[in-house]
Design a protein around this motif. Structure first.
Motif, PDB file in Angstrom:
ATOM      1  N   LEU A 150     -29.781 -28.225   3.046  1.00  0.00           N
ATOM      2  CA  LEU A 150     -28.811 -29.288   2.806  1.00  0.00           C
ATOM      3  C   LEU A 150     -29.490 -30.643   2.935  1.00  0.00           C
ATOM      4  CD1 LEU A 150     -25.849 -30.451   2.603  1.00  0.00           C
ATOM      5  CD2 LEU A 150     -25.794 -30.297   5.111  1.00  0.00           C
ATOM      6  N   ILE A 151     -29.177 -31.536   2.007  1.00  0.00           N
ATOM      7  CA  ILE A 151     -29.562 -32.939   2.138  1.00  0.00           C
ATOM      8  C   ILE A 151     -28.283 -33.759   2.198  1.00  0.00           C
ATOM      9  CG2 ILE A 151     -30.615 -34.923   0.995  1.00  0.00           C
ATOM     10  CD1 ILE A 151     -32.753 -33.127  -0.091  1.00  0.00           C
ATOM     11  N   ALA A 152     -28.055 -34.401   3.316  1.00  0.00           N
ATOM     12  CA  ALA A 152     -26.859 -35.222   3.508  1.00  0.00           C
ATOM     13  C   ALA A 152     -27.040 -36.030   4.791  1.00  0.00           C
ATOM     14  CB  ALA A 152     -25.612 -34.358   3.607  1.00  0.00           C
ATOM     15  N   PRO A 153     -26.642 -37.293   4.789  1.00  0.00           N
ATOM     16  CA  PRO A 153     -26.766 -38.088   6.011  1.00  0.00           C
ATOM     17  C   PRO A 153     -25.827 -37.632   7.121  1.00  0.00           C
ATOM     18  CG  PRO A 153     -25.630 -39.321   4.302  1.00  0.00           C
ATOM     19  CD  PRO A 153     -26.145 -38.076   3.660  1.00  0.00           C
ATOM     20  N   ASP A 154     -24.723 -37.015   6.743  1.00  0.00           N
ATOM     21  CA  ASP A 154     -23.789 -36.464   7.723  1.00  0.00           C
ATOM     22  C   ASP A 154     -23.096 -35.259   7.108  1.00  0.00           C
ATOM     23  OD1 ASP A 154     -21.756 -37.598   6.028  1.00  0.00           O
ATOM     24  OD2 ASP A 154     -22.092 -39.496   7.051  1.00  0.00           O
ATOM     25  N   ALA A 155     -22.354 -34.536   7.925  1.00  0.00           N
ATOM     26  CA  ALA A 155     -21.732 -33.301   7.449  1.00  0.00           C
ATOM     27  C   ALA A 155     -20.478 -33.007   8.251  1.00  0.00           C
ATOM     28  CB  ALA A 155     -22.716 -32.132   7.554  1.00  0.00           C
ATOM     29  N   CYS A 156     -19.623 -32.168   7.687  1.00  0.00           N
ATOM     30  CA  CYS A 156     -18.416 -31.754   8.393  1.00  0.00           C
ATOM     31  C   CYS A 156     -18.800 -30.807   9.529  1.00  0.00           C
ATOM     32  CB  CYS A 156     -17.430 -31.101   7.434  1.00  0.00           C
ATOM     33  SG  CYS A 156     -17.972 -29.534   6.725  1.00  0.00           S
ATOM     34  N   PRO A 157     -17.920 -30.629  10.511  1.00  0.00           N
ATOM     35  CA  PRO A 157     -18.264 -29.803  11.688  1.00  0.00           C
ATOM     36  C   PRO A 157     -18.707 -28.394  11.338  1.00  0.00           C
ATOM     37  CG  PRO A 157     -16.273 -31.070  12.116  1.00  0.00           C
ATOM     38  CD  PRO A 157     -16.603 -31.280  10.668  1.00  0.00           C
ATOM     39  N   GLU A 158     -18.098 -27.776  10.334  1.00  0.00           N
ATOM     40  CA  GLU A 158     -18.463 -26.408   9.977  1.00  0.00           C
ATOM     41  C   GLU A 158     -19.896 -26.340   9.458  1.00  0.00           C
ATOM     42  OE1 GLU A 158     -14.017 -26.855   9.498  1.00  0.00           O
ATOM     43  OE2 GLU A 158     -15.796 -28.018   8.962  1.00  0.00           O
ATOM     44  N   VAL A 159     -20.287 -27.344   8.673  1.00  0.00           N
ATOM     45  CA  VAL A 159     -21.664 -27.390   8.178  1.00  0.00           C
ATOM     46  C   VAL A 159     -22.630 -27.657   9.324  1.00  0.00           C
ATOM     47  CG1 VAL A 159     -23.276 -28.656   6.697  1.00  0.00           C
ATOM     48  CG2 VAL A 159     -21.005 -28.056   5.839  1.00  0.00           C
ATOM     49  N   GLU A 160     -22.255 -28.543  10.222  1.00  0.00           N
ATOM     50  CA  GLU A 160     -23.089 -28.815  11.400  1.00  0.00           C
ATOM     51  C   GLU A 160     -23.332 -27.532  12.186  1.00  0.00           C
ATOM     52  OE1 GLU A 160     -21.122 -31.843  13.627  1.00  0.00           O
ATOM     53  OE2 GLU A 160     -21.982 -33.485  12.433  1.00  0.00           O
ATOM     54  N   HIS A 161     -22.292 -26.716  12.301  1.00  0.00           N
ATOM     55  CA  HIS A 161     -22.422 -25.448  13.036  1.00  0.00           C
ATOM     56  C   HIS A 161     -23.400 -24.512  12.337  1.00  0.00           C
ATOM     57  CE1 HIS A 161     -21.289 -22.044  15.533  1.00  0.00           C
ATOM     58  NE2 HIS A 161     -21.096 -21.333  14.431  1.00  0.00           N
ATOM     59  N   LEU A 162     -23.320 -24.424  11.020  1.00  0.00           N
ATOM     60  CA  LEU A 162     -24.245 -23.564  10.275  1.00  0.00           C
ATOM     61  C   LEU A 162     -25.689 -24.013  10.480  1.00  0.00           C
ATOM     62  CD1 LEU A 162     -22.283 -23.098   6.913  1.00  0.00           C
ATOM     63  CD2 LEU A 162     -22.722 -21.351   8.652  1.00  0.00           C
ATOM     64  N   ALA A 163     -25.890 -25.325  10.519  1.00  0.00           N
ATOM     65  CA  ALA A 163     -27.237 -25.848  10.737  1.00  0.00           C
ATOM     66  C   ALA A 163     -27.700 -25.573  12.165  1.00  0.00           C
ATOM     67  CB  ALA A 163     -27.277 -27.344  10.453  1.00  0.00           C
ATOM     68  N   ALA A 164     -26.786 -25.746  13.131  1.00  0.00           N
ATOM     69  CA  ALA A 164     -27.143 -25.549  14.538  1.00  0.00           C
ATOM     70  C   ALA A 164     -27.518 -24.100  14.830  1.00  0.00           C
ATOM     71  CB  ALA A 164     -25.983 -25.983  15.437  1.00  0.00           C
ATOM     72  N   GLU A 165     -26.875 -23.158  14.152  1.00  0.00           N
ATOM     73  CA  GLU A 165     -27.178 -21.751  14.402  1.00  0.00           C
ATOM     74  C   GLU A 165     -28.355 -21.257  13.569  1.00  0.00           C
ATOM     75  OE1 GLU A 165     -23.587 -19.695  13.364  1.00  0.00           O
ATOM     76  OE2 GLU A 165     -24.081 -19.599  11.225  1.00  0.00           O
ATOM     77  N   GLY A 166     -28.886 -22.134  12.721  1.00  0.00           N
ATOM     78  CA  GLY A 166     -30.067 -21.778  11.946  1.00  0.00           C
ATOM     79  C   GLY A 166     -29.786 -21.093  10.622  1.00  0.00           C
ATOM     80  N   SER A 167     -28.523 -21.060  10.209  1.00  0.00           N
ATOM     81  CA  SER A 167     -28.198 -20.407   8.945  1.00  0.00           C
ATOM     82  C   SER A 167     -28.656 -21.223   7.736  1.00  0.00           C
ATOM     83  CB  SER A 167     -26.693 -20.152   8.842  1.00  0.00           C
ATOM     84  OG  SER A 167     -26.277 -19.221   9.817  1.00  0.00           O
ATOM     85  N   ILE A 168     -28.730 -22.536   7.901  1.00  0.00           N
ATOM     86  CA  ILE A 168     -29.205 -23.412   6.832  1.00  0.00           C
ATOM     87  C   ILE A 168     -30.164 -24.445   7.423  1.00  0.00           C
ATOM     88  CG2 ILE A 168     -27.060 -23.169   5.532  1.00  0.00           C
ATOM     89  CD1 ILE A 168     -26.328 -26.034   6.423  1.00  0.00           C
ATOM     90  N   GLY A 169     -30.991 -25.015   6.577  1.00  0.00           N
ATOM     91  CA  GLY A 169     -31.780 -26.169   6.972  1.00  0.00           C
ATOM     92  C   GLY A 169     -31.008 -27.432   6.638  1.00  0.00           C
ATOM     93  N   TRP A 170     -31.239 -28.503   7.371  1.00  0.00           N
ATOM     94  CA  TRP A 170     -30.492 -29.740   7.134  1.00  0.00           C
ATOM     95  C   TRP A 170     -31.415 -30.937   7.286  1.00  0.00           C
ATOM     96  CZ3 TRP A 170     -26.005 -31.880  10.678  1.00  0.00           C
ATOM     97  CH2 TRP A 170     -25.468 -33.040  10.078  1.00  0.00           C
ATOM     98  N   GLN A 171     -31.594 -31.652   6.200  1.00  0.00           N
ATOM     99  CA  GLN A 171     -32.315 -32.918   6.231  1.00  0.00           C
ATOM    100  C   GLN A 171     -31.282 -34.035   6.266  1.00  0.00           C
ATOM    101  OE1 GLN A 171     -35.625 -33.318   3.437  1.00  0.00           O
ATOM    102  NE2 GLN A 171     -35.551 -31.110   3.038  1.00  0.00           N
ATOM    103  N   LYS A 172     -31.200 -34.712   7.395  1.00  0.00           N
ATOM    104  CA  LYS A 172     -30.151 -35.711   7.613  1.00  0.00           C
ATOM    105  C   LYS A 172     -30.543 -37.037   6.964  1.00  0.00           C
ATOM    106  CE  LYS A 172     -28.544 -33.654  11.958  1.00  0.00           C
ATOM    107  NZ  LYS A 172     -28.214 -33.892  13.386  1.00  0.00           N
TER     108      LYS A 172
END
Length: 249
Positions: free
Chosen positions: A70-92
């Protein structure tokens, strides 16, 4: 026509007109789409935009085994959770250009910024990549149909972007018509594919074998629906014997 393209609204496509005049969508309903199912397992997929729409697309890609960034400066809580658990990568951060697309199989833009969406589309087109800008069919070289998915069975419904509401209704009706028994039949028939490929010499032979079962009597779907799978197994065994005798003769 697509929700984001109608006369008088600000242009959201690459034509960059002062207001939309539907130039880019006038032929959408006549466009013949080549329908294909993509194998995403292990493939790198990029989503630009981390809101609710981005979440929907991320979940769809993950369900098919895609490796999602994911490329996004911010995200909804559900997306944040996916990133925190390692299901997706996130470039903020915000999308910067073609470099963000390198090594990706496909990209989905799900931002509320038309300029960003247009840049993603143009950059991806320049790299001959698959790109979809959510809800803007003119900025897509592939579209995402409504999917009825049960086990290995997947049925796609598309209105070429003309009416997502109609596609949703059709999806509901199709789901009622083609339920678990059809998915179960697909699994059972798949178990016979190895035998068919190793025994029946031609494509036409294999086609006739399976179509004889699927379209024959008794109806295999009704056998599963009524809990008579043993009879279906016997039906397949009989079809195997008949096919083998035909070859021998």
């Amino acid at each position: 026509m697509p929700a984001q393209a109608y006369p008088g609204k600000k242009c959201v496509c690459r034509h960059r007109k002062p207001v939309c005049d539907q130039t880019c969508v006038s032929d959408m309903l006549e466009t013949p789409f080549y329908v294909a199912c993509l194998k995403l397992t292990g493939r790198k997929c990029l989503v630009v935009g981390g809101g609710g729409v981005g979440l929907e697309k991320i979940e769809g890609l993950l369900a098919c085994g895609g490796e999602v960034e994911l490329i996004a400066p911010d995200a909804c809580p559900e997306v944040e959770h996916l990133a925190a658990e390692g299901s997706i990568g996130w470039q903020k951060r915000t999308y910067t250009g073609p470099g963000d697309l390198e090594g990706r199989f496909l990209v989905i833009a799900a931002t509320d910024d038309s300029e960003v969406n247009i840049r993603v589309f143009d950059d991806a087109e320049g790299l001959a990549m698959l790109v979809n800008v959510v809800d803007v069919p003119p900025l897509c070289n592939f579209i995402l149909p409504a999917i009825v998915r049960t086990g290995p069975l997947a049925i796609a419904i598309s209105t070429a972007g003309a009416s997502p509401a109609l596609a949703k209704r059709i999806k509901s009706e199709v789901a009622e018509l083609y339920g678990e028994e059809y998915a179960r039949l697909a699994v059972i028939l798949n178990q016979a594919r190895g035998w068919a490929k190793s025994t029946l010499p031609t494509y036409q032979d294999r086609k006739a074998f399976f179509e004889g079962i699927v379209n024959g009597e008794p109806d295999p779907v009704e056998l599963i629906r009524s809990g008579r799978e043993a009879e279906l197994t016997g039906l397949i065994d009989s079809a195997r014997a008949a096919a083998t005798d035909s070859l021998a003769g």
